[in-house]
Design an enzyme around this catalytic site. Sequence first.
Site, PDB file in Angstrom:
ATOM      1  N   CYS A 183     -29.253 -44.747  38.363  1.00 62.24           N
ATOM      2  CA  CYS A 183     -28.164 -43.780  38.524  1.00 62.24           C
ATOM      3  C   CYS A 183     -28.051 -43.523  40.025  1.00 62.24           C
ATOM      4  O   CYS A 183     -29.045 -43.190  40.671  1.00 62.24           O
ATOM      5  CB  CYS A 183     -28.480 -42.491  37.777  1.00 62.24           C
ATOM      6  SG  CYS A 183     -27.298 -41.208  38.174  1.00 62.24           S
ATOM      7  N   GLY A 192     -20.193 -54.471  34.927  1.00 61.89           N
ATOM      8  CA  GLY A 192     -19.526 -54.012  36.141  1.00 61.89           C
ATOM      9  C   GLY A 192     -18.103 -54.518  36.238  1.00 61.89           C
ATOM     10  O   GLY A 192     -17.872 -55.647  36.661  1.00 61.89           O
TER      11      GLY A 192
HETATM   12  C1  DHB Z   1     -24.131 -41.204  36.012  1.00 59.93           C
HETATM   13  C2  DHB Z   1     -25.191 -42.021  35.634  1.00 59.93           C
HETATM   14  C3  DHB Z   1     -25.178 -43.373  35.951  1.00 59.93           C
HETATM   15  O1  DHB Z   1     -26.201 -44.215  35.634  1.00 59.93           O
HETATM   16  C4  DHB Z   1     -24.095 -43.888  36.646  1.00 59.93           C
HETATM   17  O2  DHB Z   1     -24.076 -45.192  36.939  1.00 59.93           O
HETATM   18  C5  DHB Z   1     -23.044 -43.092  37.023  1.00 59.93           C
HETATM   19  C6  DHB Z   1     -23.062 -41.741  36.701  1.00 59.93           C
HETATM   20  C7  DHB Z   1     -24.138 -39.762  35.696  1.00 59.93           C
HETATM   21  O3  DHB Z   1     -24.571 -39.346  34.608  1.00 59.93           O
HETATM   22  O4  DHB Z   1     -23.714 -38.991  36.560  1.00 59.93           O
END
Ligand code: DHB
Length: 304
Positions: A131, A243
């Site tokens: 993330c 992606g």
């Molecule tokens: C979030 C989590 C992710 O893994 C991502 O790629 C984009 C956003 C999130 O929960 O904010």
Amino acid sequence: MGVDLGVELAGLNLRTPLILASGILGLSGRLLVEISRIEDVGAVTTKSIGLKPRDGYPNPTIAVLPYGFINSMGLPNPGVDFFLKELDEAGSFGSPLIASFYGYSIEEIAETARIIASHPSVSALELNVSCPHVSGISEIGVKPELVAEAVSKVKKEVGKPLFVKLSPNTHLIVDVARAAAEAGADGLTAVNTVKAIAIDAELCKPILSGVYGGLSGPALKPIALRCVYEIYEEVEIPIIGCGGVSSYLDVVEFILAGASAVALGSVIALKGIMVFRELARGLSEYLERKGVRSVEEIVGLSHR
Ligand code: DHB
């Protein structure tokens, strides 16, 4: 449709190579069951689940651009115990359920993995160490040694296939991929979103409450494709390409680059869930036109 789109992925049998990506429609057990039963869906992935519930960030959490989205949800989720209770009542899945999960430390990652994997509906795990903007998470996925440690701990505790979702926000993506594979990961998901920002020129400030977000959609595709291509050259375990896929040709390109399956995210927000049908048809017609009998025959073909 003359061509069988079925693929074998780290021991999972998928009807088609098309997977619901993490973060899209994946927080409700019932909705995941519904989607898993759609004919052209190969597997479904949950929104990332943590050990404890997380509220996520206040709005605005998404910026819509002409070439994709920047989202910054802040990993909202009900926590593993609540989510598993929901799975108890959700019914049976029509295609494999991949549970995405995260943790703030190696120990927490392993504990969360053990709890989620104990549920009979869960076919495989996907470790989200990538993330791009939640602190404590994004740092793990750019360090090969930490990813290796997390993977070997999880593999000691869990018998189900483990995928690692990789971050494109590093020049070390191939090193992280290799470290994960050597530590025993069964597959890799390439890639998570690219760290990005949107700024409001009138208000003179960032649009998203979390300031940074993850860029997905068409703008991400060539980067994700390059990552899959590079990883395929160096690592033997199967890759889920992810992606910016919007058309069946994008699906084909990811497979030619080395992906054994392809995950769909942003395109579902734009075209709806029946995009699985459109892309499966297109892929099938492409294979037929090329005189190819199975998806597996063209995995990585652009390298030869
Ligand atoms: C979030 C989590 C992710 O893994 C991502 O790629 C984009 C956003 C999130 O929960 O904010």
